[in-house]
Design an enzyme around this catalytic site. Sequence first.
Site, PDB file in Angstrom:
ATOM      1  N   GLN A 241       1.944   5.253  -9.671  1.00 47.77           N
ATOM      2  CA  GLN A 241       2.136   4.487 -10.892  1.00 47.77           C
ATOM      3  C   GLN A 241       2.428   3.022 -10.569  1.00 47.77           C
ATOM      4  O   GLN A 241       2.744   2.667  -9.435  1.00 47.77           O
ATOM      5  CB  GLN A 241       3.281   5.074 -11.717  1.00 47.77           C
ATOM      6  N   ALA A 350       6.920  18.453  -9.516  1.00 48.43           N
ATOM      7  CA  ALA A 350       7.872  19.432 -10.058  1.00 48.43           C
ATOM      8  C   ALA A 350       7.221  20.781 -10.322  1.00 48.43           C
ATOM      9  O   ALA A 350       7.851  21.833 -10.156  1.00 48.43           O
ATOM     10  CB  ALA A 350       8.488  18.888 -11.344  1.00 48.43           C
ATOM     11  N   ASP A 367      13.393  15.502 -17.671  1.00 46.31           N
ATOM     12  CA  ASP A 367      13.273  14.112 -18.129  1.00 46.31           C
ATOM     13  C   ASP A 367      11.942  13.524 -17.673  1.00 46.31           C
ATOM     14  O   ASP A 367      11.899  12.483 -17.025  1.00 46.31           O
ATOM     15  CB  ASP A 367      14.449  13.294 -17.586  1.00 46.31           C
TER      16      ASP A 367
END
Length: 505
Positions: A241, A350, A367
């Site tokens: 990113q 994850a 989150d």
Amino acid sequence: MGSRWLRLEYLLLFSVFVIATCGLVYELVAGALASYLLGDSVRQFSFVIGIYLFSMGVGSYLAKYLNNNLLDKFIDIEILVGLVGGFSSVILFWLFDYHSHFELVLYSLVFLTGCLVGAELPLLMTLLKDRVAFKDLVSNVLSFDYVGALIASLLFPLVLVPKLGLLRTSLFFGLLNVAIAVALIFLLKKDIKNGFGLRLRAFLAFSLLLTAFVIADRILSFSEEKLYNEDIIYYQSSSYQRIVLTRVRNELKLYLNNNLQFSSRDEYRYHEALVHPAMSLAPRANRVLVLGGGDGLAVREVLKYDSVQEVVLVDLDGAMTDLFRNNPLLSALNVQSLQNPKVKVVNADAFIWLKENKELFDVAIVDFPDPSNYSVGKLYTRNFYETLRAALQPDGIVVVQSTSPFFAPRAFWCVERTMHTVFQEVRPYHVYVPSFGEWGFMLAAPETSIVQRAPLRRVDGLKFYDFELGKYDDFPADMQRSDVDINRLDNQILVRYFDEEWSKY
């Protein structure tokens, strides 16, 4: 004569390798920039790849109309590819804040680059057809082409973006294209017709690209300051990113891929509402799993509970966790939470980490960024929640940030319905965060009644949350439940809901 043509063959075949490498890099840069600004990375990369391949076909077709002085034309096209491809990122960064023009320019640049690259291969084969057996010619050209594409696809995420960034990556390969043109001009000067003109054009192109490469940081700062209209104090392109940190007076803002993640002015509202309902209602809060949240702000709230013995933070991007661990401004904001000995930081996907995990947790705090693309949308699917449930104690609790029930009600209620297929009890709630508006969360438990009980523990010193969850689970008419589908890996309906609803704003 023979040795010169042999030298020509080797040089031109090597240029195929460079063409393929550079062409794919320009394509990847365009796709990455499009996904940064427009979201939905799958769609953007699909469009870019499709248009690029189509335009290569167009360029190959048009190449048959090129006659006479083919070596000169080949070198000219090589120079043009370097200029168009090299400056494509500069042009697109400058147009970041002009959404109405961005897509048109983006796909025009992709189309033009593809046409030029597509025209080069037929020209090259025409140049060599009388000197190399057809079978060997096709094999050699395609082999160099495919090897170049492979190397580009490996270098782009592993080396180029982390080390050079998108801007310098495209400029570097533009320089490489023009450097090949310069080499052909000087090494094959007896075979070209307009040596002076080619040398002049190559020199000008190389000078422009080199200048832009040297001042790339200034170009990037100028374009991003226009986009954010704020002072940029840090930026980095990681393998995953674009990270930008801005400051307006005493307010810090974090942007990931052009999307605001938090403002230091009001992030406490979001993070207190995310963490404390789950932590206060869980029968135990000894072992806590935090998925996403590489800024350490959710971990900061978790560590306010004395009962916590271990926190495992799983975040994909090591650049994020390193930044919030080592930057003095940011580590002060998260109160050095990522340096706490109770905290274990794992940089991993994850989804994959959960499938391999064998430990059980009392509380899981999810989150993740909003589901604006399919790579994130998979983390909101039924399959993911089934894996997450397996990591919880039978009486554990999970909370999931679930986007805005006001701006994206179908996306919000899609998360709720999907979680209901896995967890016996799901309790949606929302709070107001000035930087984002109404924001929603899902509290869930494998067993019933857990998330409806009174708080079992409280902590002092919170700025916003008062441990009265009932104040935040009332949804007015404009945020009422919608008729939505379940988000599965094979349909990713949530990403479509999210894209359709947020595109209105």
